[in-house]
Design a protein around this motif. Structure first.
Motif, PDB file in Angstrom:
ATOM      1  N   HIS A 156      10.670 103.457 -22.922  1.00 28.93           N
ATOM      2  CA  HIS A 156      11.013 103.219 -24.320  1.00 28.93           C
ATOM      3  C   HIS A 156       9.853 103.568 -25.247  1.00 28.93           C
ATOM      4  O   HIS A 156      10.061 104.118 -26.337  1.00 28.93           O
ATOM      5  CB  HIS A 156      11.432 101.758 -24.523  1.00 28.93           C
ATOM      6  CG  HIS A 156      10.400 100.769 -24.066  1.00 28.93           C
ATOM      7  ND1 HIS A 156      10.209 100.451 -22.736  1.00 28.93           N
ATOM      8  CD2 HIS A 156       9.487 100.032 -24.749  1.00 28.93           C
ATOM      9  CE1 HIS A 156       9.249  99.559 -22.628  1.00 28.93           C
ATOM     10  NE2 HIS A 156       8.787  99.292 -23.832  1.00 28.93           N
ATOM     11  N   GLY A 157       8.624 103.263 -24.806  1.00 29.87           N
ATOM     12  CA  GLY A 157       7.460 103.641 -25.607  1.00 29.87           C
ATOM     13  C   GLY A 157       7.285 105.145 -25.688  1.00 29.87           C
ATOM     14  O   GLY A 157       6.949 105.690 -26.751  1.00 29.87           O
ATOM     15  N   VAL A 158       7.529 105.837 -24.572  1.00 29.08           N
ATOM     16  CA  VAL A 158       7.415 107.297 -24.559  1.00 29.08           C
ATOM     17  C   VAL A 158       8.419 107.923 -25.512  1.00 29.08           C
ATOM     18  O   VAL A 158       8.077 108.806 -26.321  1.00 29.08           O
ATOM     19  CB  VAL A 158       7.627 107.831 -23.122  1.00 29.08           C
ATOM     20  CG1 VAL A 158       7.652 109.353 -23.119  1.00 29.08           C
ATOM     21  CG2 VAL A 158       6.532 107.321 -22.194  1.00 29.08           C
ATOM     22  N   VAL A 159       9.667 107.486 -25.450  1.00 33.57           N
ATOM     23  CA  VAL A 159      10.714 108.052 -26.312  1.00 33.57           C
ATOM     24  C   VAL A 159      10.414 107.789 -27.781  1.00 33.57           C
ATOM     25  O   VAL A 159      10.533 108.692 -28.635  1.00 33.57           O
ATOM     26  CB  VAL A 159      12.092 107.464 -25.917  1.00 33.57           C
ATOM     27  CG1 VAL A 159      13.155 107.851 -26.946  1.00 33.57           C
ATOM     28  CG2 VAL A 159      12.496 107.949 -24.536  1.00 33.57           C
ATOM     29  N   LEU A 160      10.015 106.568 -28.110  1.00 35.71           N
ATOM     30  CA  LEU A 160       9.720 106.239 -29.505  1.00 35.71           C
ATOM     31  C   LEU A 160       8.568 107.069 -30.047  1.00 35.71           C
ATOM     32  O   LEU A 160       8.630 107.586 -31.174  1.00 35.71           O
ATOM     33  CB  LEU A 160       9.398 104.746 -29.621  1.00 35.71           C
ATOM     34  CG  LEU A 160      10.578 103.777 -29.530  1.00 35.71           C
ATOM     35  CD1 LEU A 160      10.074 102.339 -29.521  1.00 35.71           C
ATOM     36  CD2 LEU A 160      11.543 104.001 -30.688  1.00 35.71           C
ATOM     37  N   MET A 161       7.505 107.232 -29.261  1.00 41.31           N
ATOM     38  CA  MET A 161       6.347 107.972 -29.745  1.00 41.31           C
ATOM     39  C   MET A 161       6.626 109.469 -29.843  1.00 41.31           C
ATOM     40  O   MET A 161       6.161 110.139 -30.764  1.00 41.31           O
ATOM     41  CB  MET A 161       5.149 107.722 -28.824  1.00 41.31           C
ATOM     42  CG  MET A 161       4.637 106.294 -28.832  1.00 41.31           C
ATOM     43  SD  MET A 161       4.269 105.685 -30.505  1.00 41.31           S
ATOM     44  CE  MET A 161       5.751 104.725 -30.858  1.00 41.31           C
ATOM     45  N   GLN A 162       7.382 110.015 -28.907  1.00 37.69           N
ATOM     46  CA  GLN A 162       7.745 111.425 -28.999  1.00 37.69           C
ATOM     47  C   GLN A 162       8.629 111.685 -30.210  1.00 37.69           C
ATOM     48  O   GLN A 162       8.458 112.695 -30.907  1.00 37.69           O
ATOM     49  CB  GLN A 162       8.446 111.869 -27.714  1.00 37.69           C
ATOM     50  CG  GLN A 162       7.522 111.982 -26.512  1.00 37.69           C
ATOM     51  CD  GLN A 162       8.259 112.393 -25.250  1.00 37.69           C
ATOM     52  OE1 GLN A 162       9.463 112.252 -25.143  1.00 37.69           O
ATOM     53  NE2 GLN A 162       7.519 112.896 -24.276  1.00 37.69           N
ATOM     54  N   ALA A 163       9.556 110.790 -30.466  1.00 32.47           N
ATOM     55  CA  ALA A 163      10.433 110.956 -31.631  1.00 32.47           C
ATOM     56  C   ALA A 163       9.645 110.819 -32.929  1.00 32.47           C
ATOM     57  O   ALA A 163       9.812 111.617 -33.863  1.00 32.47           O
ATOM     58  CB  ALA A 163      11.559 109.929 -31.583  1.00 32.47           C
ATOM     59  N   ILE A 232      -0.467 107.885 -21.266  1.00 33.74           N
ATOM     60  CA  ILE A 232      -1.113 106.832 -22.034  1.00 33.74           C
ATOM     61  C   ILE A 232      -0.250 105.585 -22.129  1.00 33.74           C
ATOM     62  O   ILE A 232      -0.725 104.456 -21.932  1.00 33.74           O
ATOM     63  CB  ILE A 232      -1.471 107.355 -23.445  1.00 33.74           C
ATOM     64  CG1 ILE A 232      -2.529 108.461 -23.329  1.00 33.74           C
ATOM     65  CG2 ILE A 232      -1.988 106.230 -24.329  1.00 33.74           C
ATOM     66  CD1 ILE A 232      -2.863 109.124 -24.632  1.00 33.74           C
ATOM     67  N   ILE A 233       1.048 105.750 -22.413  1.00 36.48           N
ATOM     68  CA  ILE A 233       1.895 104.572 -22.631  1.00 36.48           C
ATOM     69  C   ILE A 233       3.115 104.562 -21.724  1.00 36.48           C
ATOM     70  O   ILE A 233       3.998 103.719 -21.905  1.00 36.48           O
ATOM     71  CB  ILE A 233       2.351 104.474 -24.105  1.00 36.48           C
ATOM     72  CG1 ILE A 233       3.180 105.704 -24.486  1.00 36.48           C
ATOM     73  CG2 ILE A 233       1.178 104.297 -25.022  1.00 36.48           C
ATOM     74  CD1 ILE A 233       3.819 105.570 -25.843  1.00 36.48           C
ATOM     75  N   GLY A 234       3.195 105.470 -20.765  1.00 41.94           N
ATOM     76  CA  GLY A 234       4.352 105.500 -19.880  1.00 41.94           C
ATOM     77  C   GLY A 234       4.373 104.396 -18.856  1.00 41.94           C
ATOM     78  O   GLY A 234       5.448 104.027 -18.362  1.00 41.94           O
TER      79      GLY A 234
END
Length: 575
Positions: A156-163, A232-234
């Protein structure tokens, strides 16, 4: 006396003929150089990765793919899942921001373009750094304000940061498409009694479809090849790009990394095929360079739809302000004993080596920007205007760096340039060349968009008056390509200052760049020093872009340059 005049005329003809031959020879050398550069520095690395992936101990074999499937089969699904979800989330926010930014009135419409421009000049991992600072286990919001200790790591952190990192460029592309829209369509919809929601759904969104498709494709490719954010956040969530990076860095297993990069290429090619098919199926109508009628059309975004779009825009602006504010705060403070303590220790920790990397980034970015701009102009001129033999194939080859993931391109440079006669590994030149040809698609497409609108009679008239082709290019065509050169420089300079995906594989200790230094500090948990580097990259890139735009286009800001570009329909189609 008459014989003397005849001799002078004959000598003049001989000199003119010799000059023409010299100019033609120089132009032939230029054409060969442009073509060879594309073949060597784009097709060469692609071919090297494909070859390495099918070789095992010097013989053709599929063992690398067996290993890649065993180690990365699930990771490929993770990559497609996270990239697809991030793309969908990006497009939802980008469409809302673009629609409201086009039709709204007042303060928000004025500040939105500037906010989008600023957030484009963002180093990688800035969103991740802000996410950890604000919502980490000891985050300012989760721990200090709410008293919570939550785990921010995972998919969820990966998706939010990529978006969050992709919304700005996606919104600008869609915004440029909407600016080229015929405003009479909106007037006709309103005259026929359609409400605001029906006008947006049936008129505005279909008109924005080319921009939405292009933004979605670029976002998907970018997220698919992102390996830094998952590192980093995965947390325990891993993707194929990260595994390919670890295969190179940890065990120097280039064949396995090549096979994984080829696997990563498959969803990228499928996305490109869908993008290409969708764009061709759209009935795009040509336009002039006059101001769009959309500026004179009125579409009031009232009621629930207007409130929802406005809320999304303010949420995005709030997230950006929180992100950049936390980065600035993290560079000059730390959290201890329930309070924030201001300090300069992170600034002082910028040792000489890190400062050298920063100034090296500035120099590489400047050289890459100038070179990519010139090379893009030449390439577009010979393939679009002069249509040399094989122009369509060359144009497709030059577009490959934006189709293939960055990890694929970086590994290709290791394999293609590790042996003589072009042994470049371990040097700064390989990094510079990678940055130049990675951004060549944008440079060539921007120049192509301008060339389409140049009257061919200008060049033909110069040649009818006896000017060689090279002089016509220098004195007639190149001055008209200044806007494309400026856009190419700004794009390449910004991308080189903020890139890490492809160059992480080819960087050496003697040629480290600021983004790599930032990645190392964040991976080691030194968030304060990472924040200092991030601020240096952001503000230096912004200042140089403004100075360059004032020098080339006589604009006072980058916003002026980009607004000219986004208001031109041909530039929107090129993007």
């Amino acid at each position: 006396m008459r014989s003397l005049l005849n001799n002078l005329k004959n000598n003049k003809r001989v000199f003119l003929k010799k000059d023409t031959l010299i100019y033609d020879l120089i132009e032939t050398i230029l054409i060969i150089g442009v073509v060879l550069s594309v073949l060597i520095f784009i097709l060469g690395p692609v071919a090297a990765v494909l070859k390495e992936s099918f070789m095992h101990k010097g013989n053709p074999d599929l063992k690398n793919f067996q290993y890649a499937f065993s180690r990365g089969g699930k990771l490929l699904l993770n990559s497609v899942f996270s990239a697809g979800l991030a793309t969908a989330l990006t497009l939802i926010f980008a469409v809302c921001i673009a629609v409201y930014g086009t039709f709204s009135r007042g303060l928000l419409k004025k500040i939105m373009p500037s906010m989008l421009m600023l957030t484009m000049i963002s180093p990688p991992f800035v969103a991740s750094l802000a996410y950890i600072t604000l919502f980490g286990r000891r985050g300012l919001i989760t721990h200090k304000l709410l008293g919570l200790t939550i785990n921010p790591y995972g998919w969820h952190g990966v998706v939010l940061m990529q978006a969050l990192g992709s919304i700005s460029i996606a919104a600008l592309i869609i915004l440029g498409t909407l600016k080229s829209m015929d405003g009479s369509l909106i007037d006709a919809s309103s005259d026929l009694g359609a409400g605001h929601w029906h006008t947006v759904k049936n008129v505005v969104l279909p008109a924005a479809r080319p921009g939405i498709i292009a933004a979605g494709f670029l976002t998907f490719i970018r997220c698919l090849s992102d390996f830094g954010t998952p590192i980093i956040i995965g947390g325990k969530f891993n993707v194929l790009a990260t595994q390919a990076y670890l295969e190179v860095i940890s065990s120097s297993n280039l064949p396995a990394a090549s096979a994984m990069s080829v696997l990563l290429l498959l969803p990228a090619l499928l996305a490109f095929a869908y993008y290409n098919h969708s764009i061709k199926s759209l009935k795009l109508h040509g336009g002039s360079n006059t101001k769009s009628q959309l500026r004179e059309a009125s579409l009031r975004l009232d009621g629930p739809i207007g409130f929802a779009l406005k809320l999304i825009c303010w949420l995005y602006i709030g997230a950006m302000l929180a992100q950049y504010g936390s980065i600035l705060l993290s560079a000059v403070s730390y959290y201890r004993g329930g309070s924030i303590v201001f300090t300069l220790e992170y600034v002082k920790a910028m040792r000489y080596g890190k400062l050298r990397s920063f100034f090296r980034s500035l120099w590489y970015s400047f050289v890459a920007g100038i070179t990519a701009g010139l090379l893009g102009n030449l390439f577009a001129y010979y393939t679009v205007k002069r249509r040399i033999w094989g122009s369509k194939l060359l144009d497709f080859a030059a577009s490959l760096p934006y189709i293939i993931p960055g990890t694929f391109f970086g590994i290709g440079y290791i394999l293609a340039f590790r042996n003589y006669p072009l042994k470049l590994t371990g040097t700064g030149m390989i990094v510079l060349l990678n940055c130049i040809f990675r951004q060549l698609p944008t440079a060539s497409k921007a120049a192509s968009s301008v060339l389409v609108g140049i009257n061919p009679d200008l060049e033909n008239g110069a040649r009818d008056l006896g000017a060689p082709k090279l002089l016509a290019l220098k004195d007639i065509v190149f001055p008209l390509l200044r806007p494309a050169f400026a856009v190419s420089f700004i794009n390449t300079f910004t991308a080189t200052m903020t890139t890490v995906g492809a160059i992480i594989f080819i960087i050496s200790p003697s040629a480290k760049l600021a983004t790599v230094e930032m990645f190392d500090t964040l991976r080691n948990g030194d968030y304060g020093v990472g924040a200092v580097i991030a601020n240096m990259i952001i503000y230096s890139t912004l200042i140089i872009n403004i100075l360059f735009s004032r020098f080339v286009l006589k604009e006072k800001s980058v916003k002026g340059v980009m607004s000219n570009v986004s208001s031109d329909k041909r530039f929107g189609q090129a993007l």
